[in-house]
Design a protein around this motif. Structure first.
Motif, mmCIF file in Angstrom:
data_model
loop_
_atom_site.group_PDB
_atom_site.id
_atom_site.type_symbol
_atom_site.label_atom_id
_atom_site.label_comp_id
_atom_site.label_asym_id
_atom_site.label_seq_id
_atom_site.Cartn_x
_atom_site.Cartn_y
_atom_site.Cartn_z
ATOM 1 N N ASP A 117 150.623 112.046 2.609
ATOM 2 C CA ASP A 117 150.478 112.724 3.926
ATOM 3 C C ASP A 117 151.709 113.739 3.450
ATOM 4 O O ASP A 117 152.491 114.676 3.766
ATOM 5 C CB ASP A 117 151.674 112.540 5.068
ATOM 6 C CG ASP A 117 150.441 111.771 6.215
ATOM 7 O OD1 ASP A 117 149.611 111.977 6.223
ATOM 8 O OD2 ASP A 117 151.029 110.681 6.479
ATOM 9 N N ASN A 121 148.407 116.514 -0.910
ATOM 10 C CA ASN A 121 147.828 117.260 0.304
ATOM 11 C C ASN A 121 147.590 118.031 1.039
ATOM 12 O O ASN A 121 146.178 117.750 1.637
ATOM 13 C CB ASN A 121 147.442 114.900 0.874
ATOM 14 C CG ASN A 121 146.970 113.793 0.082
ATOM 15 O OD1 ASN A 121 145.673 114.009 -0.425
ATOM 16 N ND2 ASN A 121 147.385 112.954 0.361
ATOM 17 N N HIS A 122 148.098 118.056 1.793
ATOM 18 C CA HIS A 122 148.460 119.525 2.490
ATOM 19 C C HIS A 122 147.991 120.665 1.802
ATOM 20 O O HIS A 122 147.426 121.177 2.320
ATOM 21 C CB HIS A 122 149.422 119.285 3.296
ATOM 22 C CG HIS A 122 150.907 118.157 3.921
ATOM 23 N ND1 HIS A 122 152.262 118.239 4.293
ATOM 24 C CD2 HIS A 122 149.692 117.767 4.852
ATOM 25 C CE1 HIS A 122 151.699 117.584 5.160
ATOM 26 N NE2 HIS A 122 150.959 116.832 5.362
ATOM 27 N N LEU A 124 146.087 120.428 -0.777
ATOM 28 C CA LEU A 124 143.873 120.434 -1.285
ATOM 29 C C LEU A 124 143.375 120.949 0.502
ATOM 30 O O LEU A 124 142.896 120.916 0.106
ATOM 31 C CB LEU A 124 143.992 118.702 -1.010
ATOM 32 C CG LEU A 124 144.506 118.790 -2.831
ATOM 33 C CD1 LEU A 124 143.465 116.605 -2.636
ATOM 34 C CD2 LEU A 124 143.463 118.669 -3.848
ATOM 35 N N SER A 125 144.403 120.092 1.596
ATOM 36 C CA SER A 125 143.104 120.275 2.686
ATOM 37 C C SER A 125 143.235 122.199 2.883
ATOM 38 O O SER A 125 142.321 122.296 3.923
ATOM 39 C CB SER A 125 145.123 119.883 3.908
ATOM 40 O OG SER A 125 145.617 120.846 4.374
ATOM 41 N N GLY A 128 139.505 122.409 1.860
ATOM 42 C CA GLY A 128 138.750 121.290 2.972
ATOM 43 C C GLY A 128 138.681 120.047 2.084
ATOM 44 O O GLY A 128 137.569 119.668 2.898
ATOM 45 N N ILE A 129 139.013 119.841 0.945
ATOM 46 C CA ILE A 129 139.342 118.946 0.542
ATOM 47 C C ILE A 129 140.194 117.969 1.842
ATOM 48 O O ILE A 129 141.303 117.976 2.195
ATOM 49 C CB ILE A 129 139.917 118.612 -0.714
ATOM 50 C CG1 ILE A 129 139.156 120.017 -1.180
ATOM 51 C CG2 ILE A 129 139.853 117.121 -1.254
ATOM 52 C CD1 ILE A 129 139.778 119.502 -3.034
ATOM 53 N N GLY A 130 139.752 116.378 2.092
ATOM 54 C CA GLY A 130 140.145 115.601 3.184
ATOM 55 C C GLY A 130 141.522 115.116 1.968
ATOM 56 O O GLY A 130 141.777 115.184 1.235
ATOM 57 N N PRO A 131 142.774 114.519 2.670
ATOM 58 C CA PRO A 131 143.110 113.191 1.871
ATOM 59 C C PRO A 131 143.274 112.674 1.046
ATOM 60 O O PRO A 131 142.179 112.092 1.725
ATOM 61 C CB PRO A 131 144.205 112.492 3.617
ATOM 62 C CG PRO A 131 143.521 113.371 4.655
ATOM 63 C CD PRO A 131 142.517 113.712 4.578
ATOM 64 N N LYS A 132 143.628 112.090 -0.011
ATOM 65 C CA LYS A 132 142.680 111.462 -1.019
ATOM 66 C C LYS A 132 143.796 110.697 -1.495
ATOM 67 O O LYS A 132 145.552 110.626 -1.509
ATOM 68 C CB LYS A 132 142.449 112.677 -2.381
ATOM 69 C CG LYS A 132 141.233 113.208 -2.432
ATOM 70 C CD LYS A 132 140.205 112.792 -1.973
ATOM 71 C CE LYS A 132 139.211 113.506 -2.345
ATOM 72 N NZ LYS A 132 137.889 113.289 -1.302
#
Length: 267
Positions: A117, A121-122, A124-125, A128-132
């Motif tokens: 969170d 990752n925010h 990247l979202s 359209g890239i999901g949490p990694k």
């Protein structure tokens, strides 16, 4: 040359004796003691005869090399750029300012940045890239270690660049060299001592990192520093921990000899 009063050197020798020589001698002593307090050579036999410890040694070298490589890659252009600025001392202060912050606080800050969170990752979202899973990986460990070590690489390089006589650079241009030729043929060779000092300041501590391997690497990154912590704090096998410490001291000494300034004899 003005002579120094021998009495003034007493605090220096006391400091060296109590906080450098004595701890090293204690580590060497305990490296020959087994878990029961008996004299033994088995600690060294276990170290050099174990694939596990040899792999840890290789991993420590590999991670230290990668961290040092990326630190030089970032620090040299930054240090060179800083020397061209008007208020370079102020900008240099801002670069080294993070070293005043506790290492634990910086590690926890990156846990928040690289977490599921976290801000990375925010970001990247938006694409359209999901949490990694960025945290607890080799990537996150190397990034954080490099970030922490950068100021210690920039300072000696900056000082080496500042010590270059401007008349040497003007002479290079007067002889027909362009900016790139001057940089690669004059500036870089003259600043190599700063790079070597920076490598000592970064590579040697990177060999024995253990806090970041826990907090950022999530125990997926295993180094000799991690093994030392385990033996001293968990298994209570001080002899084996001291043996690894002695090996690290020898490695560090070799690195210092290799990267040390070579002084020629003027004839």
């Amino acid at each position: 040359m003005k002579k120094i009063n021998p009495l003034l050197t007493i605090p220096y020798y006391l400091w060296i004796g109590l906080f450098v020589i004595a701890p090293v001698l204690l580590i060497v002593y305990y490296s020959f003691i087994d878990i029961h307090g008996n004299f033994t050579l088995s600690n060294y036999g276990n170290y050099f005869g174990s694939g596990k410890y040899l792999m840890m040694t290789f991993n420590s070298f590999l991670y230290a090399f990668i961290i040092t490589f990326f630190t030089v890659l970032v620090s040299y252009p930054m240090a060179y750029f800083l020397t061209k600025l008007k208020h370079k001392e102020l900008w240099l202060l801002l670069v080294i300012l993070p070293t005043w912050v506790n290492l634990l606080l910086k590690a926890y800050a990156f846990i928040g940045i690289f977490g599921i969170d976290g801000s990375v990752n925010h970001f990247l979202s938006f694409f359209g890239i999901g949490p990694k899973q960025i945290l607890f990986t080799d990537f996150s460990f190397i990034v954080v270690a490099t970030y922490i070590q950068i100021p210690f690489m920039i300072m000696p390089i900056f000082n080496a660049l500042e010590e270059i006589n401007p008349s040497v650079l003007r002479a290079s241009r007067d002889l027909g060299a362009n900016e790139w030729q001057t940089f690669f043929k004059v500036v870089m060779p003259l600043s190599m001592n700063g790079v070597k000092s920076g490598i000592q300041a970064v590579f040697i501590p990177s060999l024995s990192l253990f806090m970041l391997t826990r907090l950022i690497g999530g125990n997926r990154v295993i180094t000799l520093g991690t093994a030392i912590e385990e033996h001293f704090l968990v298994t209570q096998n001080w002899g084996m921990g001291s043996t690894i410490g002695v090996v690290l001291i020898v490695i560090m000494f070799i690195v210092m000899v290799i990267t040390g300034e070579k002084r020629g004899i003027n004839r």
